[in-house]
Scaffold this motif. Structure first.
Motif, short mmCIF file in Angstrom:
data_model
loop_
_atom_site.label_atom_id
_atom_site.label_comp_id
_atom_site.label_asym_id
_atom_site.label_seq_id
_atom_site.Cartn_x
_atom_site.Cartn_y
_atom_site.Cartn_z
N SER A 24 -6.84 9.37 1.61
CA SER A 24 -6.43 10.64 2.02
C SER A 24 -5.44 10.89 2.00
O SER A 24 -4.84 12.59 1.52
N ASN A 25 -3.96 10.14 1.62
CA ASN A 25 -2.77 10.98 1.35
C ASN A 25 -2.58 11.38 -0.23
O ASN A 25 -2.15 12.52 -0.87
N LYS A 26 -3.21 10.88 -0.43
CA LYS A 26 -3.37 11.01 -2.93
C LYS A 26 -4.36 12.46 -3.15
O LYS A 26 -4.25 13.87 -3.58
N ALA A 27 -4.67 12.62 -1.27
CA ALA A 27 -5.78 13.83 -1.41
C ALA A 27 -5.00 15.20 -1.07
O ALA A 27 -5.84 15.85 -1.42
N LEU A 28 -4.33 14.49 0.21
CA LEU A 28 -3.60 15.75 0.71
C LEU A 28 -2.62 16.00 -0.57
O LEU A 28 -2.15 17.19 -0.59
N LYS A 29 -2.03 15.23 -1.19
CA LYS A 29 -0.57 16.08 -2.08
C LYS A 29 -1.45 17.22 -2.87
O LYS A 29 -0.97 17.61 -3.72
N LYS A 30 -2.86 16.21 -3.49
CA LYS A 30 -3.67 17.51 -5.12
C LYS A 30 -3.23 18.78 -3.97
O LYS A 30 -3.23 19.51 -4.61
N ARG A 31 -3.51 18.97 -2.93
CA ARG A 31 -4.45 19.87 -1.96
C ARG A 31 -2.53 20.72 -1.83
O ARG A 31 -2.79 22.02 -2.25
N ILE A 32 -1.27 19.92 -2.13
CA ILE A 32 -0.47 20.82 -1.30
C ILE A 32 0.22 21.07 -3.10
O ILE A 32 0.36 22.53 -3.10
N GLU A 33 0.16 20.39 -4.02
CA GLU A 33 -0.15 20.31 -5.86
C GLU A 33 -0.61 21.81 -5.88
O GLU A 33 -0.11 22.85 -6.56
N GLN A 34 -2.06 22.17 -5.08
CA GLN A 34 -2.56 23.24 -5.89
C GLN A 34 -2.31 23.95 -4.90
O GLN A 34 -2.39 25.73 -5.09
N CYS A 35 -1.66 24.48 -4.52
CA CYS A 35 -1.45 25.30 -2.50
C CYS A 35 -0.14 26.96 -4.11
O CYS A 35 0.32 26.72 -4.46
N THR A 36 -1.69 27.78 -3.16
CA THR A 36 -0.87 29.51 -4.50
C THR A 36 -0.57 30.35 -2.89
O THR A 36 -1.04 31.35 -2.96
N LEU A 37 -0.90 29.63 -1.84
CA LEU A 37 0.02 30.23 -0.37
C LEU A 37 0.35 31.66 -0.55
O LEU A 37 0.22 33.07 0.29
N CYS A 38 1.65 31.43 -0.86
CA CYS A 38 2.74 32.07 -1.44
C CYS A 38 2.71 33.00 -2.80
O CYS A 38 4.06 33.62 -3.09
N ALA A 39 1.95 32.55 -2.99
CA ALA A 39 1.42 33.23 -4.96
C ALA A 39 2.31 35.01 -4.52
O ALA A 39 2.99 35.80 -6.24
N GLY A 40 1.64 35.28 -3.18
CA GLY A 40 2.60 37.31 -3.85
C GLY A 40 3.24 37.66 -3.34
O GLY A 40 3.95 38.78 -3.32
N SER A 41 4.07 36.60 -2.85
CA SER A 41 5.47 36.38 -2.25
C SER A 41 6.87 35.91 -2.85
O SER A 41 7.48 36.51 -2.77
N MET B 246 0.96 -1.14 -0.08
CA MET B 246 -0.34 0.13 -0.05
C MET B 246 0.69 1.04 0.00
O MET B 246 1.37 1.75 0.94
N SER B 247 0.73 1.54 -0.95
CA SER B 247 1.82 3.33 -1.18
C SER B 247 1.37 4.28 -1.00
O SER B 247 1.44 5.64 -0.83
N GLU B 248 -0.14 4.32 -1.52
CA GLU B 248 -1.03 5.20 -1.68
C GLU B 248 -2.72 4.77 -0.86
O GLU B 248 -2.73 4.58 -1.08
N THR B 249 -2.97 5.79 0.08
CA THR B 249 -4.53 5.54 0.92
C THR B 249 -5.01 6.96 -0.21
O THR B 249 -4.87 8.24 0.01
N PHE C 162 5.87 11.64 -0.79
CA PHE C 162 6.10 11.03 0.55
C PHE C 162 5.29 9.71 0.27
O PHE C 162 4.34 10.32 -0.92
N GLY C 163 5.02 9.01 0.92
CA GLY C 163 3.36 7.45 0.63
C GLY C 163 3.17 7.11 1.49
O GLY C 163 3.78 7.91 2.63
N ALA C 164 2.31 6.90 1.98
CA ALA C 164 1.16 5.76 2.94
C ALA C 164 2.41 5.14 4.26
O ALA C 164 2.46 5.22 5.33
N ASN C 165 3.32 4.85 3.46
CA ASN C 165 4.23 3.48 3.90
C ASN C 165 5.53 4.61 4.72
O ASN C 165 6.28 3.19 4.57
#
Ligand code: SF4
Length: 199
Positions: free
Chosen positions: A6-23, A1-4, A34-37
């Protein structure tokens, strides 16, 4: 089990992060893995420009040195069953006026790291690579400087293993601190070997 899910969903949220776009002077482009294991998590600083372009963490001279210290090959390093790579700032922070890299974006670790740790149920060891990761995770238990923290690495085991950053720019530090290669690197390799053989 390398992916679950919930960790796929978290990765997607990080990949879409734009928190620092203005900086940032460029589009955010988070680089992490990272992977589930995942058994060993590497917490470094932030991607440099080369890694920003390639999208592959430690795919540079620093990474070659780190792999040598760990005693592993590239395939093992990039296999998320074994290693996760989670910098203090996931996006290249840009350059300062002197041409050096800016510090990791300070909002990144508080925003994402605890969510990643919640996913990693099989984690055995966290490598704190450089002063930013050590200050954040060791807090008041860090020594007066990075050299002393790394020298006292065994006080932080079995949870953390503090390391100097493997950047070629640290050649002067290595010239003054031979004990790191002589004493700390063999212990690091032993810790890694035991964890990987236990899989
Ligand atoms: S550095 Fe971290 S918090 Fe900032 S945009 Fe990139 S992923 Fe988001």
């Amino acid at each position: 089990m390398s992916e679950t899910r919930s960790n796929k969903a978290l990765k997607k949220r990080i990949e879409q992060c734009t928190l620092c776009a203005g900086s940032l002077s460029h589009e955010p482009k988070p680089v992490f893995s990272f992977g589930a294991n995942t058994k060993i998590l590497i917490i470094g600083q932030a991607p440099g420009n080369k890694v920003h372009q390639s999208g592959k963490a430690f795919d540079d001279k620093s990474g070659d040195t780190l792999r040598t210290w760990l005693g592993i090959d590239r395939d093992t390093f990039y296999n998320t069953v074994f290693f996760g790579i989670v910098p203090m700032g996931f996006c290249f922070p840009g350059k300062n006026p002197k041409g050096g890299d800016l510090p990791p974006r300070p909002v990144c670790a508080p925003k994402w790291h605890h969510q990643i740790f919640e996913q990693l149920k099989d984690l055995d060891l966290v490598l704190l690579v450089g002063q930013y990761a050590q200050k954040y995770y060791l807090g008041k238990t860090a020594k007066r400087n990075l050299t002393e923290t790394v020298r006292c690495y065994d006080e932080y085991l079995p949870t953390y293993f503090p390391l100097v950053h493997p950047s070629p720019l640290n050649f002067r530090w290595h010239a003054k601190n031979h004990w790191f290669i002589d004493r700390v690197v063999p212990e690091l390799q032993e810790q890694v070997r035991k964890i990987l053989n236990g899989i």
